[in-house]
Motif scaffolding. Structure first.
Motif, mmCIF file in Angstrom:
data_model
loop_
_atom_site.group_PDB
_atom_site.id
_atom_site.type_symbol
_atom_site.label_atom_id
_atom_site.label_comp_id
_atom_site.label_asym_id
_atom_site.label_seq_id
_atom_site.Cartn_x
_atom_site.Cartn_y
_atom_site.Cartn_z
ATOM 1 N N ILE A 51 -98.639 -1.214 -9.565
ATOM 2 C CA ILE A 51 -98.147 -0.579 -10.732
ATOM 3 C C ILE A 51 -96.733 -0.106 -10.385
ATOM 4 O O ILE A 51 -96.461 0.905 -9.415
ATOM 5 N N GLU A 52 -95.886 -0.443 -11.172
ATOM 6 C CA GLU A 52 -94.344 -0.060 -10.909
ATOM 7 C C GLU A 52 -93.932 0.756 -12.019
ATOM 8 O O GLU A 52 -94.223 0.768 -13.415
ATOM 9 N N VAL A 53 -93.292 1.995 -11.404
ATOM 10 C CA VAL A 53 -93.065 2.856 -12.372
ATOM 11 C C VAL A 53 -91.443 3.027 -12.808
ATOM 12 O O VAL A 53 -90.667 2.852 -12.088
ATOM 13 N N ILE A 54 -91.238 3.312 -14.069
ATOM 14 C CA ILE A 54 -89.781 3.647 -14.522
ATOM 15 C C ILE A 54 -89.907 4.793 -15.277
ATOM 16 O O ILE A 54 -90.712 5.226 -16.241
ATOM 17 N N ALA A 55 -89.374 6.113 -14.795
ATOM 18 C CA ALA A 55 -89.635 7.404 -15.222
ATOM 19 C C ALA A 55 -88.184 8.179 -15.360
ATOM 20 O O ALA A 55 -87.256 7.989 -14.734
ATOM 21 N N TYR A 56 -88.309 8.672 -16.460
ATOM 22 C CA TYR A 56 -86.984 9.600 -16.934
ATOM 23 C C TYR A 56 -87.386 11.080 -17.112
ATOM 24 O O TYR A 56 -88.676 11.456 -17.552
ATOM 25 N N ASP A 57 -86.434 11.921 -16.934
ATOM 26 C CA ASP A 57 -86.649 13.287 -17.328
ATOM 27 C C ASP A 57 -85.916 13.620 -18.629
ATOM 28 O O ASP A 57 -84.855 13.653 -18.743
ATOM 29 N N PRO A 58 -86.830 13.990 -19.781
ATOM 30 C CA PRO A 58 -86.382 14.283 -20.919
ATOM 31 C C PRO A 58 -85.731 15.636 -21.169
ATOM 32 O O PRO A 58 -85.668 15.988 -22.486
ATOM 33 N N GLU A 59 -85.891 16.519 -20.102
ATOM 34 C CA GLU A 59 -85.426 17.731 -20.258
ATOM 35 C C GLU A 59 -86.040 18.693 -21.312
ATOM 36 O O GLU A 59 -85.473 19.602 -21.878
ATOM 37 N N SER A 60 -87.458 18.329 -21.650
ATOM 38 C CA SER A 60 -88.135 19.180 -22.414
ATOM 39 C C SER A 60 -87.520 19.121 -23.965
ATOM 40 O O SER A 60 -87.512 20.073 -25.104
ATOM 41 N N ASP A 61 -86.690 18.264 -24.409
ATOM 42 C CA ASP A 61 -85.979 17.958 -25.783
ATOM 43 C C ASP A 61 -86.643 17.009 -26.485
ATOM 44 O O ASP A 61 -86.455 15.810 -26.080
ATOM 45 N N PRO A 62 -87.138 17.288 -27.598
ATOM 46 C CA PRO A 62 -87.834 16.085 -28.464
ATOM 47 C C PRO A 62 -86.881 15.050 -28.914
ATOM 48 O O PRO A 62 -87.499 13.829 -28.777
ATOM 49 N N ALA A 63 -85.565 15.341 -29.026
ATOM 50 C CA ALA A 63 -84.534 14.331 -29.393
ATOM 51 C C ALA A 63 -84.328 13.424 -28.167
ATOM 52 O O ALA A 63 -84.174 12.160 -28.450
ATOM 53 N N THR A 64 -84.390 13.971 -27.153
ATOM 54 C CA THR A 64 -84.046 13.009 -25.854
ATOM 55 C C THR A 64 -85.344 12.330 -25.625
ATOM 56 O O THR A 64 -85.391 11.152 -25.099
ATOM 57 N N TYR A 65 -86.435 12.850 -25.807
ATOM 58 C CA TYR A 65 -87.966 12.158 -25.701
ATOM 59 C C TYR A 65 -87.977 10.881 -26.423
ATOM 60 O O TYR A 65 -87.984 9.859 -26.153
ATOM 61 N N ARG A 66 -87.313 11.108 -27.661
ATOM 62 C CA ARG A 66 -87.112 9.664 -28.519
ATOM 63 C C ARG A 66 -86.247 8.979 -28.226
ATOM 64 O O ARG A 66 -86.603 7.411 -28.257
ATOM 65 N N ARG A 67 -85.086 9.322 -27.815
ATOM 66 C CA ARG A 67 -84.161 8.376 -26.879
ATOM 67 C C ARG A 67 -84.531 7.601 -25.866
ATOM 68 O O ARG A 67 -84.368 6.268 -25.762
ATOM 69 N N LEU A 68 -85.283 8.151 -24.918
ATOM 70 C CA LEU A 68 -85.668 7.453 -23.760
ATOM 71 C C LEU A 68 -86.957 6.665 -23.917
ATOM 72 O O LEU A 68 -87.076 5.641 -23.299
ATOM 73 N N ALA A 69 -87.716 7.241 -25.023
ATOM 74 C CA ALA A 69 -88.853 6.191 -25.314
ATOM 75 C C ALA A 69 -88.399 4.767 -25.609
ATOM 76 O O ALA A 69 -88.843 3.912 -25.644
ATOM 77 N N ASP A 70 -87.216 4.955 -26.728
ATOM 78 C CA ASP A 70 -86.726 3.606 -27.424
ATOM 79 C C ASP A 70 -86.158 2.888 -26.115
ATOM 80 O O ASP A 70 -86.150 1.678 -26.035
ATOM 81 N N ARG A 71 -85.734 3.590 -25.182
ATOM 82 C CA ARG A 71 -84.973 2.788 -23.844
ATOM 83 C C ARG A 71 -85.806 1.858 -23.302
ATOM 84 O O ARG A 71 -85.740 0.824 -22.700
ATOM 85 N N LEU A 72 -87.162 2.864 -22.982
ATOM 86 C CA LEU A 72 -88.123 2.052 -22.030
ATOM 87 C C LEU A 72 -88.677 0.892 -22.908
ATOM 88 O O LEU A 72 -88.796 -0.096 -22.382
ATOM 89 N N LEU A 73 -89.007 1.206 -24.257
ATOM 90 C CA LEU A 73 -89.614 0.120 -25.019
ATOM 91 C C LEU A 73 -88.567 -0.935 -25.439
ATOM 92 O O LEU A 73 -89.058 -2.297 -25.488
ATOM 93 N N THR A 74 -87.493 -1.010 -25.244
ATOM 94 C CA THR A 74 -86.406 -2.067 -25.442
ATOM 95 C C THR A 74 -85.741 -2.592 -24.056
ATOM 96 O O THR A 74 -85.956 -3.510 -23.665
#
Length: 388
Positions: free
Chosen positions: A53-76
């Motif tokens: 299993i290979e991991v790409i991990a990000y820190d969204p800094e507890s911010d929902p808007a950053t979560y949304r942006r990073l989820a999009d980045r992971l998926l695209t």
């Protein structure tokens, strides 16, 4: 970005979204370590079907808007379809549109307020019938009818308190007040809140204050002279990591309803605790956050072995009905609703920062996220397994 292995074309690539910084850093760092331990163990044992299993991990800094942006980045940009992540409901709801739009799969390890189903989410944390139901009865029967409710001002506390109000009233109790504080509540704001509790003189406080504000709230509570022996705070979220951050002496006597505590006996928990301490050190707290995140990765690996693909539909189909001997005991993904069978427990903070379990259900309980089956006023306390 953090990668757990050297990038290889034959690896299973997954995303991890848990905050290491910000208001939710304590809780989400524990999620992160539980996830990392499970992936490390799986890879050391040869991976899944011979592939790591290979991991790409990000820190969204507890911010929902950053979560949304990073989820999009992971998926695209990163080409990821499976994400382990989110702690708060605000974070989950922020990423859900991206997950569903791009047909990804989110493994969500946190307890939450229920009333949600997505074919693109596996929910492995407790829903209200697995924590709020027994807690409400326990509080009214053992501490008194007058309950003060306080929460952070976002969807999880408001919905959880709505459910708790109905439950407390169904057991003959009453809500004497219901107050909300901002997620980033200041110390003066929380001091005013503590003063309001003192003025109302309830029998017990039910708190859904989360994150950094919760740590300040518990500290101010004791500084105001409020004694958990006679007026405890009951929570669904206060776990070992936050107790350590606040100070065990300030938390002794408070109550948490959860499905896992580090003090649980049993071979599966002993193995998990030993492995966790070897990996991250003896002083790193172990809690429902790390144990739940760990267990869901192990369930994912079982589903992946069965499916042989990261295709979302086939992976979900493979996951439904799977069981695993988790640190808390046997858990199972319910094929009816993508939620997880878990064993409810209630525990009290000890002087050393661990918890004494004072009540637990006889067996794992079927998740009922829409409260379609579990009637209000159902009797829990008295049907428990005795706990010494």
């Amino acid at each position: 970005m953090v990668s757990s292995t050297t990038s290889r074309s034959d690896s299973w690539r997954v995303g991890v979204l848990f905050s290491r910084t910000g208001l939710m850093a304590v809780t989400e760092t524990e999620h992160f370590f539980g996830t990392a331990l499970a992936i490390q163990e799986i890879n050391q044992a040869g991976g899944v079907l011979g592939r790591e299993i290979e991991v790409i991990a990000y820190d969204p800094e507890s911010d929902p808007a950053t979560y949304r942006r990073l989820a999009d980045r992971l998926l695209t940009e990163d080409g990821i379809s499976v994400i382990f992540g989110c702690s708060s409901s605000a974070e989950r709801k922020a990423v859900l549109p991206a997950i569903e739009r791009r047909n990804g799969l989110l493994w969500y390890p946190s307890l939450y307020e229920g009333f949600e189903y997505s074919p693109n989410v596996i929910y492995t944390g407790a829903c209200p019938n697995q924590n709020s139901f027994p807690l409400a009865e326990y509080l009214v029967r053992n501490h008194g009818r007058r309950v003060f409710m306080v929460g952070s001002d976002y969807v999880y506390p408001r919905e959880s308190n709505r459910i708790m109000r109905d439950l407390v009233e169904s057991y003959g109790g009453e809500i004497v007040d219901e107050v909300y504080a901002p997620m980033d509540a200041t110390e003066p704001c929380l001091r005013d809140l503590v003063a309001r509790i003192k003025e109302q003189s309830p029998n017990v406080v039910f708190s859904t204050v989360v994150g950094r504000a919760a740590q300040t709230f518990y500290r101010l509570y004791r500084e105001a002279g409020l004694d958990p022996a006679t007026l405890p705070i009951a929570s669904l979220t206060m776990a070992e990591g936050e107790v350590q951050a606040i100070g065990a002496g300030l938390c002794e006597g408070h109550i948490t309803a959860a499905t896992y505590f580090a003090s649980l006996r049993g071979a599966s928990n002993r193995r998990f605790a030993d492995d966790f301490r070897r990996a991250f050190g003896p002083d790193r707290p172990i809690s429902m956050w790390s144990a739940g995140a760990y267990a869901q990765v192990r369930l994912f690996a079982l589903a992946l072995e069965r499916a042989g693909t990261l295709d979302t539909q086939r992976l979900v189909e493979a996951a439904l009905g799977l069981s695993f001997e988790a640190p808390e005991g046997t858990i199972q993904i319910d094929p009816d609703n993508n939620h997880t069978w878990l064993t409810p427990r209630i525990a009290r903070v000890r002087r050393d920062g661990d918890f004494d379990v004072i009540w637990e259900a006889k067996a794992a309980v079927k998740p009922d996220p829409y409260l379609a089956v579990s009637p209000l006023g159902a009797r829990w306390i008295g049907d428990e397994v005795p706990v010494s």
